[in-house]
Design an enzyme around this catalytic site. Structure first.
Site, mmCIF file in Angstrom:
data_model
loop_
_atom_site.group_PDB
_atom_site.id
_atom_site.type_symbol
_atom_site.label_atom_id
_atom_site.label_comp_id
_atom_site.label_asym_id
_atom_site.label_seq_id
_atom_site.Cartn_x
_atom_site.Cartn_y
_atom_site.Cartn_z
ATOM 1 N N SER A 17 -1.114 -0.672 -4.767
ATOM 2 C CA SER A 17 -1.928 0.210 -5.103
ATOM 3 C C SER A 17 -1.401 1.380 -4.072
ATOM 4 O O SER A 17 -0.936 1.095 -2.903
ATOM 5 C CB SER A 17 -3.250 0.215 -4.972
ATOM 6 O OG SER A 17 -4.033 1.427 -5.226
ATOM 7 N N GLU A 28 0.933 -1.370 -0.075
ATOM 8 C CA GLU A 28 -0.001 0.038 0.119
ATOM 9 C C GLU A 28 0.711 1.111 0.073
ATOM 10 O O GLU A 28 2.027 1.449 0.848
ATOM 11 C CB GLU A 28 -0.838 -0.051 1.144
ATOM 12 C CG GLU A 28 -1.769 -1.190 1.439
ATOM 13 C CD GLU A 28 -2.446 -0.939 2.643
ATOM 14 O OE1 GLU A 28 -3.690 -1.422 2.669
ATOM 15 O OE2 GLU A 28 -2.104 -0.835 3.719
ATOM 16 N N CYS A 29 0.662 2.086 -1.124
ATOM 17 C CA CYS A 29 1.306 3.483 -0.955
ATOM 18 C C CYS A 29 2.766 3.475 -0.923
ATOM 19 O O CYS A 29 3.583 3.099 -1.817
ATOM 20 C CB CYS A 29 0.648 4.471 0.151
ATOM 21 S SG CYS A 29 0.995 5.880 -0.288
ATOM 22 N N GLY A 30 3.287 3.393 0.352
ATOM 23 C CA GLY A 30 4.906 3.479 0.616
ATOM 24 C C GLY A 30 5.256 2.151 0.261
ATOM 25 O O GLY A 30 6.379 1.953 -0.445
#
Length: 443
Positions: free
Chosen positions: A423, A332-334
């Site tokens: 994502s 997720e993200c990072g």
């Protein structure tokens, strides 16, 4: 199967909101939490919306874990259940709002109105006097389903300044506190918001203690009295027994360190309630991946630790081998940025990352993306949000895009390669445990 009938319970509660961001809500909420904790009160704090950083600060101030509440992301019954749980053991419930009082759908005002919690308006009054009273009065009367307890005038220049505001307020809207300008209590910030609490624990302790003195110096001391009690009711939560065993016998390794820390406690609880065992590891320091059936690479600040992440070849190899086995990985993200081939940091230095997802990540300075979205996964839809100041390029074709809460344009891309689902979206697991379990159940 619904919960057994339980009686309602009352607890003093106050909702701190504001006309806009950057008015001092977190500083004042933390100061109040520390003040009442020092008085021997058990203070439960909640944060409105999907924020990761403010809850870390508030948890240290109160000494109790802070959960995020959002009616859209978590659901009405979930929020009601959390308030009821807290009211059973707390002497005081504080809620910190997000953005301005009426911003967002649902807004802070919506959450306060739904649970009948009185609002305190936090306003930075530097550069105005009677106008602050006019703004506060307008906010208090904007909707007839909210109750405003009063105004907290932050960054007051003098007692004369406070008196001008006090005299201009209507009788039913008191000045709860007039707080002087004091840089010694301001919380440290960086590009995505506040600095993580575990990076500045000693400094925060000093600021919390200074903030308690700061509150006590106000000539208006109503804020230091317990607010009125609010009655909270038990929620009719439906328990699906099938969910309880979805991850039985599975061990999930979760990245957790200074680079990866955007982890909802609610997500961890959701995984354990489905039967999973949780273990933590540090991509920054560890050389060996724990024995696990699945992997979770959450968001955080990998852009601040690019060199250390790049140089830890041992853990990178462990994760690459884990990926090659086709096991379930959520990034997720990072975690997405870490999964890419390269990451360019804020100093424009580029470092090699895991390379389990094709593409290159780079920071974007002050530009970014944020907002609520629904993640469209093969296993179902999961409520989520985005908040990042980076971009990714040369990535594979997405399997789907997030559905924005209030805009028709496609949201964040969702990628799936072997067992990896990646994502920019941060998922809220309790919104769809079945869909989340499917990610981690990949063989």
């Amino acid at each position: 199967m619904s919960n057994q009938v339980k009686e309602s319970i009352s607890c003093p509660a106050l909702f701190l909101s504001a006309p806009a961001s950057n008015q001092g809500k977190t500083t004042i909420t933390a100061a109040l939490a520390r003040y009442f904790s020092k008085q021997g009160k058990r203070v439960h704090v909640f944060k409105t919306g999907p924020d990761y950083l403010d809850p870390q600060i508030l948890a240290q101030a109160s000494g109790i874990a802070v959960e995020q509440l959002d009616i859209w992301m978590a659901g009405d019954a979930y929020c009601q259940h959390k308030f009821y749980e807290a009211a059973q053991v707390a002497n005081l419930i504080l809620v910190e709002g997000a953005m301005g009082m009426f911003d967002g759908e649902p807004s802070s005002a919506d959450l306060a109105a739904r649970f009948n919690i009185p609002l305190a308006i936090v306003m930075d009054v530097k550069g105005m006097a009677q106008t602050a009273a006019a703004l506060a009065s307008g906010m208090a009367n904007f909707r007839d389903d909210i109750k405003v307890a009063g105004l907290i005038a932050n960054r007051c220049g003098s007692e004369r300044h406070a008196q001008l505001i006090r005299d201009a307020l209507p009788e039913n809207l008191p000045l709860l506190a007039s707080l002087k300008r004091d840089e010694n209590i301001v919380l440290p910030e960086r590009h995505l918001g506040l600095v993580q609490a575990n990076e500045v624990q000693e400094e925060l302790e000093q600021r919390f203690e200074a903030a308690v003195d700061w509150l006590m110096q106000s000539n208006d001391n109503r804020l230091l009295e317990l607010p009125e009690s609010v009655t909270f009711f038990p929620a009719e939560l439906e328990t699906n027994e099938e969910h309880l065993g979805l991850l039985k016998g599975k061990t999930i390794a979760v990245a957790s360190d200074a680079a990866f820390s955007f982890i909802y406690d609610a997500n961890l609880k959701c995984l354990t309630e489905m039967g999973a065992e949780i273990c933590f590891f540090s991509p920054l320091k560890d050389k060996v991946l724990p024995e696990a059936d699945a992997l979770w690479l959450p968001g955080g600040y990998p852009e601040l630790h690019t060199q250390a992440l790049a140089e830890n070849q041992a853990i990178k190899k462990e994760i690459q081998n884990f990926f090659a086995l086709g096991k379930g990985i959520l990034a997720e993200c990072g975690g997405l940025l870490y999964s890419l081939e390269t990451l360019t940091d804020l100093n424009n230095h580029t470092y090699p990352m895991l390379g389990i997802l094709a593409g290159d990540g780079a920071m974007r300075g002050k530009r970014g993306c944020q907002g609520m979205q629904t993640a469209i996964l093969p296993s179902g839809e999961v409520r989520a949000h985005a908040h990042h100041r980076s971009r990714s390029e040369n990535t594979p074709e997405p399997i789907s895009f997030g559905r924005r809460q209030r805009h028709p344009a496609p949201g964040e891309a969702v990628y799936q390669v072997q067992g990896l689902v990646a994502s920019y979206l941060h998922l809220f697991f309790p919104s769809n445990p079945v869909a989340v379990a499917a990610i981690f159940n990949r063989a």
